[in-house]
Design a protein around this motif. Structure first.
Motif, mmCIF file in Angstrom:
data_model
loop_
_atom_site.group_PDB
_atom_site.id
_atom_site.type_symbol
_atom_site.label_atom_id
_atom_site.label_comp_id
_atom_site.label_asym_id
_atom_site.label_seq_id
_atom_site.Cartn_x
_atom_site.Cartn_y
_atom_site.Cartn_z
ATOM 1 N N GLY A 194 0.779 -1.272 -0.232
ATOM 2 C CA GLY A 194 -0.030 0.147 0.162
ATOM 3 C C GLY A 194 0.924 1.240 -0.175
ATOM 4 N N TYR A 195 0.148 2.518 0.287
ATOM 5 C CA TYR A 195 0.915 3.707 0.352
ATOM 6 C C TYR A 195 1.717 3.937 1.713
ATOM 7 N N ASP A 196 2.575 4.556 1.393
ATOM 8 C CA ASP A 196 3.636 4.935 2.489
ATOM 9 C C ASP A 196 2.625 6.213 3.091
ATOM 10 N N ARG A 197 2.452 7.115 2.301
ATOM 11 C CA ARG A 197 1.568 8.299 2.865
ATOM 12 C C ARG A 197 0.203 8.230 2.042
ATOM 13 N N PRO A 198 -0.934 8.017 2.752
ATOM 14 C CA PRO A 198 -2.216 7.791 2.309
ATOM 15 C C PRO A 198 -2.696 9.024 1.165
ATOM 16 N N THR A 199 -3.290 8.593 0.328
ATOM 17 C CA THR A 199 -3.865 9.535 -0.687
ATOM 18 C C THR A 199 -5.066 9.829 -0.076
ATOM 19 N N PRO A 200 -5.975 11.117 -0.366
ATOM 20 C CA PRO A 200 -7.460 11.153 -0.035
ATOM 21 C C PRO A 200 -8.244 10.081 -0.299
ATOM 22 N N TYR A 201 -7.999 9.361 -1.656
ATOM 23 C CA TYR A 201 -8.741 8.312 -1.939
ATOM 24 C C TYR A 201 -8.497 7.055 -0.894
ATOM 25 N N ALA A 202 -7.175 6.823 -0.512
ATOM 26 C CA ALA A 202 -6.938 5.722 0.422
ATOM 27 C C ALA A 202 -7.557 5.869 1.686
ATOM 28 N N ARG A 203 -7.455 7.351 2.145
ATOM 29 C CA ARG A 203 -8.035 7.546 3.351
ATOM 30 C C ARG A 203 -9.844 7.358 3.366
ATOM 31 N N GLU A 204 -10.374 7.611 2.411
ATOM 32 C CA GLU A 204 -11.785 7.422 2.310
ATOM 33 C C GLU A 204 -11.972 5.846 2.391
ATOM 34 N N ALA A 205 -10.982 5.217 1.536
ATOM 35 C CA ALA A 205 -11.107 3.494 1.449
ATOM 36 C C ALA A 205 -11.153 2.994 2.701
ATOM 37 N N LEU A 206 -10.099 3.457 3.631
ATOM 38 C CA LEU A 206 -9.933 2.887 4.733
ATOM 39 C C LEU A 206 -11.227 2.974 5.629
ATOM 40 N N LYS A 207 -12.092 4.128 5.508
ATOM 41 C CA LYS A 207 -13.252 4.271 6.298
ATOM 42 C C LYS A 207 -14.178 3.140 5.992
ATOM 43 N N ARG A 208 -14.159 2.797 4.865
ATOM 44 C CA ARG A 208 -15.066 1.772 4.314
ATOM 45 C C ARG A 208 -14.750 0.362 4.702
ATOM 46 N N TRP A 209 -13.200 0.288 4.360
ATOM 47 C CA TRP A 209 -12.246 -1.180 4.651
ATOM 48 C C TRP A 209 -11.278 -1.176 5.464
ATOM 49 N N PRO A 210 -11.747 -0.922 6.952
ATOM 50 C CA PRO A 210 -10.641 -0.962 7.800
ATOM 51 C C PRO A 210 -9.697 -1.874 8.016
ATOM 52 N N GLN A 211 -10.016 -2.853 7.443
ATOM 53 C CA GLN A 211 -8.879 -4.068 7.244
ATOM 54 C C GLN A 211 -7.732 -3.709 6.527
ATOM 55 N N LEU A 212 -7.907 -2.794 5.807
ATOM 56 C CA LEU A 212 -6.529 -2.355 4.849
ATOM 57 C C LEU A 212 -5.703 -1.299 5.410
ATOM 58 N N GLY A 213 -5.970 -1.061 6.784
ATOM 59 C CA GLY A 213 -5.261 -0.048 7.433
ATOM 60 C C GLY A 213 -4.339 -0.751 8.458
ATOM 61 N N GLY A 214 -4.016 -2.204 8.255
ATOM 62 C CA GLY A 214 -2.815 -2.531 9.088
ATOM 63 C C GLY A 214 -1.458 -2.361 8.574
ATOM 64 N N ARG A 215 -0.418 -2.800 9.215
ATOM 65 C CA ARG A 215 0.837 -2.443 8.918
ATOM 66 C C ARG A 215 1.102 -3.245 7.537
ATOM 67 N N MET A 216 1.775 -2.204 6.799
ATOM 68 C CA MET A 216 1.917 -2.601 5.283
ATOM 69 C C MET A 216 3.285 -3.453 5.487
ATOM 70 N N ALA A 217 3.513 -4.384 4.404
ATOM 71 C CA ALA A 217 4.644 -5.332 4.407
ATOM 72 C C ALA A 217 5.630 -4.592 3.276
ATOM 73 N N PHE A 218 4.846 -3.812 2.421
ATOM 74 C CA PHE A 218 5.420 -2.855 1.572
ATOM 75 C C PHE A 218 4.687 -1.678 1.249
ATOM 76 N N ALA A 219 5.452 -0.549 1.428
ATOM 77 C CA ALA A 219 4.827 0.543 1.179
ATOM 78 C C ALA A 219 5.374 1.636 0.639
ATOM 79 N N THR A 220 4.803 2.082 -0.436
ATOM 80 C CA THR A 220 5.380 3.057 -1.382
ATOM 81 C C THR A 220 4.183 3.819 -1.868
ATOM 82 N N ASP A 221 4.491 5.122 -2.292
ATOM 83 C CA ASP A 221 3.635 6.223 -2.971
ATOM 84 C C ASP A 221 3.482 6.036 -4.454
ATOM 85 N N SER A 222 4.255 5.197 -4.949
ATOM 86 C CA SER A 222 4.305 4.954 -6.432
ATOM 87 C C SER A 222 3.388 3.897 -6.762
#
Length: 298
Positions: A194-222
């Motif tokens: 997932g993202y290193d620094r969440p985008t506005p879209y990613a933040r909205e997605a986390l509200k609906r799917w909080p399961q995606l908010g766990g620690r990322m094994a791989f984080a990149t903004d690309s």
């Protein structure tokens, strides 16, 4: 302070700011070193300011130079826009079109479209700016833009092409090793991309799917790097469904649990609606992206 300062003086100023020396700026600008030196001296005289100090490593910008730099860059952007616009009018499709899009769209979707345009219109040239930051069409940082959000400026011509469907994907090799999650809660036991620094879209997605908010094994903004990690079997990440369907080995997981869409628009400034080169590029992008959207929902 003098008025009506010539643009060429600012152009040389920016060259020195970027290269750190008169010789470097001269090479970058394709002019003689003494010319750059005269331009900088003339600008300092006209402004009544010292812009650079000499050091063992080259020319160091003063505080005044740093304050002037963004304004000079805005002038540079406008000058380039004027040149592109002037070059594009006349008979036939000719001149430069500056297109901006996200990394994934620009790399995975647009190249065959742009190649086809070039084959059909050999006098057309394209500058492709790939960034997830929104380029300012009103300031003419780009001529035509692909955006994943509805444009709000009234001065823009905008065409909605549909919603690009997203899905959770993993490579079959990863799923063979770690198993396929049965539900969204099972993602906690998997390697997420997932993202290193969440985008506005990613933040909205986390509200609906909080399961995606766990620690990322791989984080990149690309987005491109995320896609490469998914394809390499590193874990589970978000990918456009239309892209995943044409990539061997990628498997969509939890299609019923996660399937949002990104509203997609093609836009340009209304002043360019009668420009032959911009109209051709705009229409080609609309057609191609409409097909791309369909490929993700069929």
């Amino acid at each position: 302070m003098a008025s009506n300062i010539e643009w060429e003086l600012y152009r040389s100023f920016l060259g020195v700011m970027r290269e750190g020396s008169l010789s470097g700026a001269a090479r970058a600008l394709g002019v003689a070193q003494p010319t750059v030196g005269r331009h900088v001296a003339a600008l300092e005289s006209a402004l009544g300011l010292a812009l650079f100090t000499r050091s063992q490593t080259g020319l160091l910008p003063t505080e005044a130079a740093r304050a002037l730099q963004p304004h000079a860059q805005a002038m540079e952007s406008m000058a380039a826009s004027l040149e592109r616009t002037a070059a594009s009018y006349g008979d036939g499709v000719r001149g430069i079109v500056r297109v901006t899009a996200s990394e994934v769209i620009g790399i995975e979707v647009l190249p065959p479209v742009l190649a086809g345009l070039r084959a059909r219109y050999p006098d057309l040239a394209v500058e492709l700016v790939l960034s997830n930051q929104v380029q300012d069409l009103l300031q003419r940082e780009a001529d035509v833009a692909v955006r994943m959000a509805r444009p709000v400026q009234a001065q823009l011509v905008a065409r909605r092409v549909g919603a690009v469907v997203l899905g959770l994907h993993a490579h079959s090799d990863y799923l063979a090793r770690r198993g396929t999650p049965a539900d969204m809660d099972a993602l906690a036991r998997h390697d997420l991309i997932g993202y290193d620094r969440p985008t506005p879209y990613a933040r909205e997605a986390l509200k609906r799917w909080p399961q995606l908010g766990g620690r990322m094994a791989f984080a990149t903004d690309s987005d491109v790097a995320q896609l490469a990690l998914i394809r390499a079997g590193a874990g589970i990440g978000i990918c456009q469904v239309a892209l995943a369907r044409r990539m061997p080995g990628l498997v969509r997981v939890l299609p019923e649990g996660f399937g949002p869409g990104l509203d997609t628009w093609v836009t340009m400034h209304e002043d360019l609606r009668d420009s032959p080169r911009c109209r051709v590029v705009f229409d080609a992008l609309v057609e191609a992206l409409e097909e791309h959207v369909k490929a993700g929902v069929s």
